[in-house]
Write a protein that holds these residues in place. Structure first.
Motif, PDB file in Angstrom:
ATOM      1  N   SER A 182       0.834  -1.207   0.000  1.00 51.17           N
ATOM      2  CA  SER A 182       0.000   0.000   0.000  1.00 51.17           C
ATOM      3  C   SER A 182       0.867   1.256   0.000  1.00 51.17           C
ATOM      4  O   SER A 182       1.922   1.302   0.670  1.00 51.17           O
ATOM      5  N   GLN A 241      -3.647   3.887  -1.495  1.00 50.37           N
ATOM      6  CA  GLN A 241      -3.950   2.864  -2.499  1.00 50.37           C
ATOM      7  C   GLN A 241      -3.317   1.532  -2.108  1.00 50.37           C
ATOM      8  O   GLN A 241      -2.159   1.474  -1.698  1.00 50.37           O
ATOM      9  N   CYS A 242      -4.086   0.471  -2.287  1.00 49.87           N
ATOM     10  CA  CYS A 242      -3.612  -0.888  -1.972  1.00 49.87           C
ATOM     11  C   CYS A 242      -3.492  -1.678  -3.274  1.00 49.87           C
ATOM     12  O   CYS A 242      -4.386  -1.630  -4.128  1.00 49.87           O
ATOM     13  N   PHE A 243      -2.387  -2.420  -3.401  1.00 53.39           N
ATOM     14  CA  PHE A 243      -2.149  -3.200  -4.618  1.00 53.39           C
ATOM     15  C   PHE A 243      -1.789  -4.644  -4.251  1.00 53.39           C
ATOM     16  O   PHE A 243      -1.148  -4.907  -3.226  1.00 53.39           O
ATOM     17  N   PRO A 296      -5.323  -3.372  -8.310  1.00 58.71           N
ATOM     18  CA  PRO A 296      -5.824  -2.818  -7.033  1.00 58.71           C
ATOM     19  C   PRO A 296      -6.441  -3.920  -6.159  1.00 58.71           C
ATOM     20  O   PRO A 296      -7.006  -4.889  -6.667  1.00 58.71           O
ATOM     21  N   CYS A 297      -6.306  -3.758  -4.889  1.00 58.18           N
ATOM     22  CA  CYS A 297      -6.892  -4.727  -3.958  1.00 58.18           C
ATOM     23  C   CYS A 297      -8.412  -4.652  -4.055  1.00 58.18           C
ATOM     24  O   CYS A 297      -9.013  -3.595  -3.786  1.00 58.18           O
ATOM     25  N   SER A 298      -9.036  -5.731  -4.455  1.00 57.06           N
ATOM     26  CA  SER A 298     -10.492  -5.781  -4.555  1.00 57.06           C
ATOM     27  C   SER A 298     -10.913  -7.234  -4.578  1.00 57.06           C
ATOM     28  O   SER A 298     -10.133  -8.138  -4.895  1.00 57.06           O
TER      29      SER A 298
END
Length: 786
Positions: free
Chosen positions: A223, A229-231, A237-239
């Motif tokens: 992040s 933003q989180c990856f 992207p983190c989802s």
């Protein structure tokens, strides 16, 4: 399992009162061979005494009728090449044998016709007996002539011509259907069943319970603190949606045996993380508990991590710069796995994971949090566009010195004891069953990434077994034993091969002649790349040139002694065993940085088939490896070159290197001893007219142990203990000397250089003493006999 292997892989010890006279399949030492040779020559002398031949013929006939099995054993123990004339050959060659040794009729007999008739009958009977004995001797020993070292190229080609690309392709496709199993039991069973059906002897499982570091329940993340933003490691992207579409890829983008937890800190770009990079950075910034942005390549990963750990870093974001990859490789979004395990079960370092062994608590092998990430994520972290190619020139990824990036990295892994399975099968040798050639492939291990190069490896070794066993069923056998191994746990640090090697170390150290590696044979399709020990390079060049001469397109032979990935590691570095590996590579990959192969990308089966759609490259690797295996397994004198080792040592000391004058002088003496050894001992042994079995056995014992002198005790992490192997094909110097000079850049002391020089000096001196001692033994033994 230990008992089974010990039975197969140790000298068979038989009490003198239980052993058949003059025969032992497992010779314990050279004295027994010498005794057998003396007995044979004594027998030849006795044959010259009048009346003895008639007794011998009758006796041999009765033994064959009464106990044919014992007769077979006695015939097998006789080596025709060791005496000028065999017992039965002499009966046919000497025309006056009958008239000299047949008892004449009494002179008082007045019937000349009866006398002539008796002589004629006696001669006829003796002649027929001689033919029958010769025929049955040849029938009972059909392989003596073909396994005494005279196996020619024609027979090799007869064996190898049955290897077909289409068969390898079918085997490959069958194997890749099995990787979805939750454990590697199904794959191991399939391999064992297939090898057994082909006729391979005593195929068995060898299991070890080992400590594996596996992905956690959810993917790791990185992040950006500034934006929140989180990856995921692949740059997405983190989802929840991203997790569903690439859950497997995300889970297996991790560093096995890394420390786990969370770290928020400044990112510092350390480039490739060598001594120059760290010296430059430490002058500008405080590196304590920071996160290093590290490129894979140029040096072993374990070595670079050890430098970062000493510099005080707390975490590492590891990636591959796209500029280091071939232009055809588009891996910007691809994730990969690495292992931080130097080899074997981490819970039993240096000793086998057998029942009752003490288990150490080593869930992580470094204090660093290490996370592999894709190049696309690096571009986002440093705010750089994905495309960095201008005018066909690639711009490497780098974080500007003035920019500051604070990131948070989270790593989740779990540690569990799991069973790793090796599949091991044997083809026992005929004349030297106590000498082994090990052929190693590897199979998919559960819980690891699902790349498909293991299927290529397994399909190739199976194709060679099939071709070999077709010939064995027709009565042929190799002189030396061939051991076929499919290793488990390779992706986690060559665990299966290490544990098996540690389990049987004493036997392997004494008896293994060579290791042939089939690890990841298809990595590209443009260049055949061969790695071989210095003593085997000449053999590899000969085989490659011969096969090249039969094809329309011939490329320059590319063979060297460099560090390689895979299960050959234990045999090279802990046993000093000469090793060969053939593989196809991309030329551009060979020109790029070394050690990129430490990254295990999640290749699909279609990728392998794209590189070799008709499996002709697979067929070539199988035949090249098979030809080398056959020659090492059958040549009376091992096809190793002692002089090439001495030349390699001298070449490793070339260049502008300080403190090497004493080493060069010692290397020169080593070369003189090697030249003398090669001319005085190897030349006559390779001439069938001068070949003496006991001498050949002694010579082979020396040849197979030549590289053991170059095993050093202490090396930097990730470096080979066998110093005959270089870091890569671009450097020819001893790797431990190169590292010592680099180390001096960080520390104002030459202590490390002195230690490295001492290691190299002791190795060269040990090899020189070894050759000289071998020459002295030959002189004392055979001069004494004369």
């Amino acid at each position: 399992m230990h008992a089974l292997f010990s039975k197969k892989m140790a000298y068979q010890k038989v009490n003198a009162d239980q052993r058949a006279p003059g025969h032992s399949q497992y010779l314990d030492n050279d004295d027994l061979q010498a005794t057998a040779l003396d007995l044979e020559w004594d027998m030849e002398k006795e044959l010259e005494e009048p009346g003895f031949d008639q007794f011998q013929l009758d006796s041999a006939e009765n033994q064959n009728l009464e106990n044919p099995e014992t007769a077979d054993l006695n015939l097998d123990s006789i080596q025709p090449a060791t005496s000028p004339k065999g017992r039965f050959q002499r009966l046919q060659e000497e025309s006056d044998y009958v008239t000299r040794y047949t008892r004449s009729a009494p002179k008082s007999n007045p019937c000349n016709f009866c006398r002539l008739l008796k002589i004629l009958c006696t001669a006829t009977i003796l002649f027929i007996l001689g033919i029958l004995i010769g025929y049955y001797a040849h029938k009972n020993c059909p392989s003596n002539a073909t396994t005494s070292g005279t196996l020619d190229l024609h027979l090799y080609q007869e064996i190898l011509k049955t290897i077909q690309a289409e068969d390898i392709k079918k085997s490959f496709r069958n194997l890749v259907q099995l990787y979805k199993s939750e454990d590697d039991t199904e794959i191991s069973k399939k391999i064992k069943s297939h090898w057994t059906s082909l006729g391979l002897e005593d195929v068995q499982f060898v299991n070890y319970s080992v400590l594996l570091n596996l992905p956690g329940p959810s993917a790791s993340s990185v992040s950006l603190s500034s934006s929140g933003q989180c990856f995921h490691p692949n740059g997405q992207p983190c989802s929840e949606e991203a997790r569903k579409h690439s859950s497997q890829d995300l889970l297996y983008s991790y560093a096995a045996y890394s420390a786990k937890g969370t770290l928020e800190a400044e990112v510092i770009d350390v480039s490739y993380g060598n001594a120059d990079d760290l010296k430059r950075i430490q002058k500008m910034k405080n590196t304590t508990n920071k996160i290093a942005l590290l490129k894979l390549g140029k040096l072993p990963l374990l070595y670079k991590l050890s430098l970062l750990e000493k510099a005080g870093f707390g975490g590492v974001l590891l990636y591959i710069d796209p500029c280091d990859l071939p232009k055809t490789a588009n891996l910007s979004y691809d994730t990969f796995m690495v292992s931080l395990n130097p080899g074997g079960d981490p819970s039993t370092p240096g000793y086998p994971s057998v029942d009752g062994s003490f288990r150490q608590n080593r869930s992580n092998l470094t204090s660093l949090l290490v996370q592999p990430i894709s190049a696309s994520l690096v571009a986002k972290l440093i705010s750089s566009p994905n495309s960095r190619t201008k005018n066909s020139v690639c711009s490497p990824l780098e974080l500007p010195n003035n920019d500051q990036r604070i990131v948070s990295m989270q790593i989740q892994t779990v540690t569990k004891f799991k069973t790793v399975t090796n599949v091991v099968g044997y083809l026992k040798g005929l004349t030297s069953p106590d000498r082994y050639i090990i052929v190693g492939s590897h199979h998919h291990t559960a819980y690891s990434y699902y790349g498909q190069e293991w299927a290529s490896s397994t399909a190739i070794i199976t194709a060679f077994i099939r071709a070999l066993m077709l010939r064995v069923k027709r009565g042929w056998r190799p002189d030396r034993t061939i051991v076929f191994c499919s290793w488990g746990g390779t992706a986690f640090g060559n665990i299966g091969s290490y544990e098996w090697g540690e389990d049987f170390r004493k036997v392997l150290q004494r008896n293994v002649v060579a290791y042939i590696s089939l690890h990841s044979p298809i990595r590209g399709n443009s260049s055949l790349y061969s790695v071989a020990s210095p003593s085997l390079q000449q053999l590899v060049v000969e085989k490659n040139n011969f096969n090249c001469s039969r094809r329309a397109k011939c490329q320059e032979t590319n063979v060297s002694s460099v560090q390689i990935e895979g299960d050959a590691d234990y045999f090279i570095n802990h046993l000093g065993i000469p090793t060969v590996q053939f593989a196809y590579e991309d030329i551009t990959a060979l020109e790029g940085p070394s050690f990129l192969s430490e990254a295990l990308f999640l290749k699909r089966a279609t990728k392998i088939e794209e590189m070799d759609p008709f499996f002709h490259l697979h067929e070539t690797i199988t035949k090249l490896s098979g030809e080398v295996i056959l020659q090492i397994a059958n040549e009376p004198v091992l096809p190793f070159n002692a002089l090439d080792i001495a030349i390699e040592v001298q070449n490793s000391l070339k260049g502008d290197q300080p403190y090497t004058h004493q080493l060069l002088a010692l290397a020169s003496r080593l070369r003189e001893s090697a030249e003398l050894f090669q001319s005085d001992e190897m030349r006559p042994a390779n001439d069938p007219k001068e070949r003496i079995p006991v001498r050949v056995r002694m010579l082979n014992d020396i040849l197979q142990d030549m590289e053991k002198s170059f095993l050093v005790e202490q090396v930097p992490p990730g470096f080979y203990r066998n110093i005959l192997y270089h870091l890569d094909g671009k450097t020819s110097q001893f790797s431990i000397l190169l590292e010592a000079w680099e180390h001096c850049k960080l520390l104002a002391s030459n202590e490390t250089i002195q230690e490295a020089l001492s290691e190299v000096l002791n190795s060269i001196n040990s090899a020189q003493v070894y050759f000289k001692a071998g020459l002295d033994v030959f002189d004392s033994v055979f001069v004494g006999k004369n």
